[in-house]
Design a protein around this motif. Sequence first.
Motif, PDB file in Angstrom:
ATOM      1  N   MET A  59       0.840  -1.176   0.000  1.00 42.56           N
ATOM      2  CA  MET A  59       0.000   0.000   0.000  1.00 42.56           C
ATOM      3  C   MET A  59       0.891   1.248   0.000  1.00 42.56           C
ATOM      4  N   LEU A  60       0.649   2.117  -0.930  1.00 38.68           N
ATOM      5  CA  LEU A  60       1.411   3.348  -1.077  1.00 38.68           C
ATOM      6  C   LEU A  60       0.913   4.386  -0.080  1.00 38.68           C
ATOM      7  N   THR A  61       1.833   4.919   0.728  1.00 38.31           N
ATOM      8  CA  THR A  61       1.438   5.947   1.684  1.00 38.31           C
ATOM      9  C   THR A  61       1.866   7.340   1.227  1.00 38.31           C
ATOM     10  N   GLU A  62       2.927   7.409   0.424  1.00 37.12           N
ATOM     11  CA  GLU A  62       3.428   8.686  -0.068  1.00 37.12           C
ATOM     12  C   GLU A  62       4.347   8.386  -1.242  1.00 37.12           C
ATOM     13  N   GLY A  63       4.394   9.283  -2.225  1.00 34.68           N
ATOM     14  CA  GLY A  63       5.318   9.039  -3.323  1.00 34.68           C
ATOM     15  C   GLY A  63       5.211  10.065  -4.429  1.00 34.68           C
ATOM     16  N   VAL A  64       6.206   9.993  -5.313  1.00 33.49           N
ATOM     17  CA  VAL A  64       6.249  10.840  -6.498  1.00 33.49           C
ATOM     18  C   VAL A  64       6.710   9.991  -7.678  1.00 33.49           C
ATOM     19  N   TRP A  65       6.403  10.483  -8.878  1.00 32.50           N
ATOM     20  CA  TRP A  65       6.845   9.802 -10.083  1.00 32.50           C
ATOM     21  C   TRP A  65       7.127  10.844 -11.167  1.00 32.50           C
ATOM     22  N   ALA A  66       7.951  10.435 -12.134  1.00 33.09           N
ATOM     23  CA  ALA A  66       8.278  11.299 -13.269  1.00 33.09           C
ATOM     24  C   ALA A  66       8.339  10.430 -14.513  1.00 33.09           C
ATOM     25  N   GLU A  67       8.129  11.056 -15.652  1.00 33.80           N
ATOM     26  CA  GLU A  67       8.124  10.332 -16.916  1.00 33.80           C
ATOM     27  C   GLU A  67       9.130  10.959 -17.859  1.00 33.80           C
ATOM     28  N   VAL A  68       9.852  10.105 -18.595  1.00 35.22           N
ATOM     29  CA  VAL A  68      10.824  10.564 -19.583  1.00 35.22           C
ATOM     30  C   VAL A  68      10.495   9.891 -20.906  1.00 35.22           C
ATOM     31  N   GLN A  69      10.281  10.702 -21.936  1.00 34.40           N
ATOM     32  CA  GLN A  69      10.105  10.188 -23.282  1.00 34.40           C
ATOM     33  C   GLN A  69      11.159  10.878 -24.139  1.00 34.40           C
ATOM     34  N   LEU A  70      12.093  10.063 -24.630  1.00 32.70           N
ATOM     35  CA  LEU A  70      13.225  10.578 -25.383  1.00 32.70           C
ATOM     36  C   LEU A  70      13.486   9.633 -26.541  1.00 32.70           C
ATOM     37  N   GLY A  71      13.189  10.069 -27.760  1.00 33.05           N
ATOM     38  CA  GLY A  71      13.312   9.172 -28.909  1.00 33.05           C
ATOM     39  C   GLY A  71      12.383   7.994 -28.730  1.00 33.05           C
ATOM     40  N   ASP A  72      12.926   6.795 -28.856  1.00 35.67           N
ATOM     41  CA  ASP A  72      12.126   5.576 -28.670  1.00 35.67           C
ATOM     42  C   ASP A  72      12.043   5.135 -27.213  1.00 35.67           C
ATOM     43  N   GLU A  73      12.723   5.841 -26.335  1.00 37.49           N
ATOM     44  CA  GLU A  73      12.737   5.458 -24.926  1.00 37.49           C
ATOM     45  C   GLU A  73      11.577   6.104 -24.167  1.00 37.49           C
ATOM     46  N   HIS A  74      10.968   5.323 -23.284  1.00 36.71           N
ATOM     47  CA  HIS A  74       9.860   5.799 -22.450  1.00 36.71           C
ATOM     48  C   HIS A  74      10.046   5.189 -21.066  1.00 36.71           C
ATOM     49  N   LEU A  75      10.462   6.023 -20.118  1.00 39.09           N
ATOM     50  CA  LEU A  75      10.752   5.563 -18.765  1.00 39.09           C
ATOM     51  C   LEU A  75       9.819   6.209 -17.754  1.00 39.09           C
ATOM     52  N   ARG A  76       9.553   5.486 -16.668  1.00 42.69           N
ATOM     53  CA  ARG A  76       8.847   6.047 -15.513  1.00 42.69           C
ATOM     54  C   ARG A  76       9.730   5.849 -14.294  1.00 42.69           C
ATOM     55  N   LEU A  77       9.934   6.927 -13.573  1.00 35.63           N
ATOM     56  CA  LEU A  77      10.765   6.920 -12.370  1.00 35.63           C
ATOM     57  C   LEU A  77       9.856   7.050 -11.162  1.00 35.63           C
ATOM     58  N   PHE A  78      10.153   6.296 -10.115  1.00 36.81           N
ATOM     59  CA  PHE A  78       9.323   6.296  -8.922  1.00 36.81           C
ATOM     60  C   PHE A  78      10.167   6.468  -7.664  1.00 36.81           C
ATOM     61  N   SER A  79       9.630   7.193  -6.705  1.00 39.54           N
ATOM     62  CA  SER A  79      10.161   7.267  -5.352  1.00 39.54           C
ATOM     63  C   SER A  79       8.950   7.188  -4.441  1.00 39.54           C
ATOM     64  N   GLU A  80       8.861   6.091  -3.689  1.00 41.85           N
ATOM     65  CA  GLU A  80       7.630   5.814  -2.955  1.00 41.85           C
ATOM     66  C   GLU A  80       7.884   5.317  -1.535  1.00 41.85           C
ATOM     67  N   HIS A  81       6.965   5.663  -0.665  1.00 41.68           N
ATOM     68  CA  HIS A  81       6.942   5.088   0.682  1.00 41.68           C
ATOM     69  C   HIS A  81       5.754   4.142   0.704  1.00 41.68           C
ATOM     70  N   ASN A  82       6.046   2.848   0.834  1.00 44.15           N
ATOM     71  CA  ASN A  82       4.984   1.846   0.818  1.00 44.15           C
ATOM     72  C   ASN A  82       5.183   0.879   1.981  1.00 44.15           C
ATOM     73  N   ALA A  83       4.491  -0.227   1.967  1.00 40.17           N
ATOM     74  CA  ALA A  83       4.555  -1.186   3.071  1.00 40.17           C
ATOM     75  C   ALA A  83       5.960  -1.754   3.282  1.00 40.17           C
ATOM     76  N   GLN A  84       6.780  -1.761   2.250  1.00 37.00           N
ATOM     77  CA  GLN A  84       8.142  -2.282   2.360  1.00 37.00           C
ATOM     78  C   GLN A  84       9.160  -1.221   2.796  1.00 37.00           C
ATOM     79  N   GLY A  85       8.733   0.029   2.901  1.00 34.03           N
ATOM     80  CA  GLY A  85       9.636   1.118   3.264  1.00 34.03           C
ATOM     81  C   GLY A  85       9.693   2.149   2.155  1.00 34.03           C
ATOM     82  N   VAL A  86      10.760   2.927   2.123  1.00 38.68           N
ATOM     83  CA  VAL A  86      10.925   3.936   1.079  1.00 38.68           C
ATOM     84  C   VAL A  86      11.800   3.324  -0.008  1.00 38.68           C
ATOM     85  N   GLN A  87      11.307   3.383  -1.255  1.00 40.31           N
ATOM     86  CA  GLN A  87      11.996   2.728  -2.359  1.00 40.31           C
ATOM     87  C   GLN A  87      12.016   3.601  -3.602  1.00 40.31           C
TER      88      GLN A  87
END
Length: 84
Positions: A1-29
């Motif tokens: 379960m996500l309690t707090e977090g942020v994400w960002a998206e990068v689309q560059l040429g053929d690349e499409h990435l999603r970056l995450f920083s989250e505080h969930n049940a396992q800790g901050v990841q």
Amino acid sequence: MLTEGVWAEVQLGDEHLRLFSEHNAQGVQASVYNVKAKNWIAPSEEVDDIEHGMERAAQHAKAYLQHTVNAELPPLEWKKARTR
């Protein structure tokens, strides 16, 4: 379960990435997901806090983009993740 977090998206040429920083049940990841290839470039990694997670995810994405398409990581626009 996500309690707090942020994400960002990068689309560059053929690349499409999603970056995450989250505080969930396992800790901050931090993690980076390749949307096009449907795999994790950097699976969940334990970090100290959300800010540290943002830095680590950006470092992984930067290294990946430099290696695969010889490109720099563009400026990131971090968005709040939906929480429950």
